[in-house]
Structures are given as structure tokens and as C-alpha cells.
Design a protein around this motif. Structure first.
Motif, PDB file in Angstrom:
ATOM      1  N   UNK A   1       0.830  -1.205   0.000  1.00 20.18           N
ATOM      2  CA  UNK A   1       0.000   0.000   0.000  1.00 20.18           C
ATOM      3  C   UNK A   1       0.863   1.254   0.000  1.00 20.18           C
ATOM      4  N   UNK A   2       1.919   1.246   0.785  1.00 18.37           N
ATOM      5  CA  UNK A   2       2.825   2.395   0.835  1.00 18.37           C
ATOM      6  C   UNK A   2       3.482   2.610  -0.523  1.00 18.37           C
ATOM      7  N   UNK A   3       3.957   1.527  -1.124  1.00 10.84           N
ATOM      8  CA  UNK A   3       4.631   1.642  -2.422  1.00 10.84           C
ATOM      9  C   UNK A   3       3.662   2.036  -3.533  1.00 10.84           C
ATOM     10  N   UNK A   4       2.446   1.481  -3.533  1.00 15.06           N
ATOM     11  CA  UNK A   4       1.431   1.897  -4.503  1.00 15.06           C
ATOM     12  C   UNK A   4       1.129   3.389  -4.322  1.00 15.06           C
ATOM     13  N   UNK A   5       1.020   3.825  -3.077  1.00 15.71           N
ATOM     14  CA  UNK A   5       0.729   5.228  -2.785  1.00 15.71           C
ATOM     15  C   UNK A   5       1.805   6.148  -3.334  1.00 15.71           C
ATOM     16  N   UNK A   6       3.062   5.726  -3.185  1.00 21.35           N
ATOM     17  CA  UNK A   6       4.169   6.528  -3.706  1.00 21.35           C
ATOM     18  C   UNK A   6       4.161   6.541  -5.233  1.00 21.35           C
ATOM     19  N   UNK A   7       3.957   5.375  -5.847  1.00 20.59           N
ATOM     20  CA  UNK A   7       3.927   5.274  -7.305  1.00 20.59           C
ATOM     21  C   UNK A   7       2.841   6.165  -7.891  1.00 20.59           C
ATOM     22  N   UNK A   8       1.683   6.175  -7.246  1.00 20.99           N
ATOM     23  CA  UNK A   8       0.527   6.906  -7.762  1.00 20.99           C
ATOM     24  C   UNK A   8       0.389   8.306  -7.181  1.00 20.99           C
ATOM     25  N   UNK A   9       1.324   8.701  -6.314  1.00 22.96           N
ATOM     26  CA  UNK A   9       1.295  10.022  -5.657  1.00 22.96           C
ATOM     27  C   UNK A   9      -0.067  10.305  -5.039  1.00 22.96           C
ATOM     28  N   UNK A  10      -0.562   9.333  -4.273  1.00 22.70           N
ATOM     29  CA  UNK A  10      -1.878   9.477  -3.646  1.00 22.70           C
ATOM     30  C   UNK A  10      -1.838  10.487  -2.513  1.00 22.70           C
ATOM     31  N   UNK A  11      -2.914  11.237  -2.390  1.00 27.90           N
ATOM     32  CA  UNK A  11      -3.062  12.169  -1.280  1.00 27.90           C
ATOM     33  C   UNK A  11      -3.429  11.366  -0.031  1.00 27.90           C
ATOM     34  N   UNK A  12      -3.288  11.961   1.145  1.00 32.46           N
ATOM     35  CA  UNK A  12      -3.715  11.247   2.360  1.00 32.46           C
ATOM     36  C   UNK A  12      -5.181  10.800   2.294  1.00 32.46           C
ATOM     37  N   UNK A  13      -6.045  11.641   1.751  1.00 39.67           N
ATOM     38  CA  UNK A  13      -7.462  11.282   1.648  1.00 39.67           C
ATOM     39  C   UNK A  13      -7.665  10.093   0.708  1.00 39.67           C
ATOM     40  N   UNK A  14      -6.916  10.056  -0.397  1.00 42.27           N
ATOM     41  CA  UNK A  14      -7.020   8.940  -1.332  1.00 42.27           C
ATOM     42  C   UNK A  14      -6.508   7.651  -0.702  1.00 42.27           C
ATOM     43  N   UNK A  15      -5.439   7.748   0.086  1.00 42.66           N
ATOM     44  CA  UNK A  15      -4.909   6.571   0.780  1.00 42.66           C
ATOM     45  C   UNK A  15      -5.959   5.978   1.706  1.00 42.66           C
ATOM     46  N   UNK A  16      -6.632   6.824   2.446  1.00 39.10           N
ATOM     47  CA  UNK A  16      -7.683   6.375   3.366  1.00 39.10           C
ATOM     48  C   UNK A  16      -8.822   5.750   2.574  1.00 39.10           C
ATOM     49  N   UNK A  17      -9.218   6.412   1.494  1.00 36.69           N
ATOM     50  CA  UNK A  17     -10.337   5.946   0.677  1.00 36.69           C
ATOM     51  C   UNK A  17     -10.040   4.586   0.059  1.00 36.69           C
ATOM     52  N   UNK A  18      -8.818   4.383  -0.409  1.00 35.58           N
ATOM     53  CA  UNK A  18      -8.477   3.144  -1.102  1.00 35.58           C
ATOM     54  C   UNK A  18      -8.026   2.044  -0.137  1.00 35.58           C
ATOM     55  N   UNK A  19      -7.147   2.382   0.780  1.00 30.03           N
ATOM     56  CA  UNK A  19      -6.540   1.366   1.637  1.00 30.03           C
ATOM     57  C   UNK A  19      -7.079   1.353   3.066  1.00 30.03           C
TER      58      UNK A  19
END
Length: 67
Positions: free
Chosen positions: A47-65
Motif C-alpha cells: 500500500x505504501x509503495x502503490x501510494x508513492x507510485x501513484x502520488x496518492x493524497x492522504x485522503x485517497x490513501x484512506x479511501x483506497x486502503x
């Protein structure tokens, strides 16, 4: 529970491929496909690596993961 459809949507939105993710996660494209199709669990590290690859915002991280 990971929102796989939202995660897949982010890949499409940003023009990223499973090959891109495989390079970042250090695994094969088929391993990424298994994770993205729910056959294999996505770990916290994934999840951390996907977040970095996709430049997810904190809100997107919460929404997805749910992080």
C-alpha cells in the motif's frame, strides 16, 4: 478491505501499468495482477509503495486502503 476498483482507476487515471508497479514492488507483473484481482492480499508495505507510485493524497490513501 482494499478498494481495488478505485486503485485500478488510479492506475488508469495516471497512465501507470502493472509493469510500473512490479518494478517498484520488486515482483513480477503477474504478482501485481494477482494483488489487483484480489487473489493475493495487498500488504501494508504494498500500500505504501502503490501510494508513492501513484502520488496518492492522504485522503485517497484512506479511501483506497483504509490507512
Amino acid at each position: 478491505m482494499v478498494a481495488l476498483n478505485k486503485l485500478k482507476g488510479k492506475f488508469v487515471e495516471q497512465g501507470k501499468t502493472y509493469a510500473d508497479a512490479a518494478k517498484v514492488l520488486g515482483c513480477s507483473r503477474s504478482s501485481i495482477a494477482h494483488k489487483m484481482n484480489g487473489r493475493v492480499a495487498i500488504t501494508c508495505n504494498d500500500a505504501i509503495l502503490f501510494s508513492e507510485l501513484l502520488s496518492l493524497t492522504p485522503a485517497e490513501k484512506i479511501d483506497i486502503f483504509g490507512l
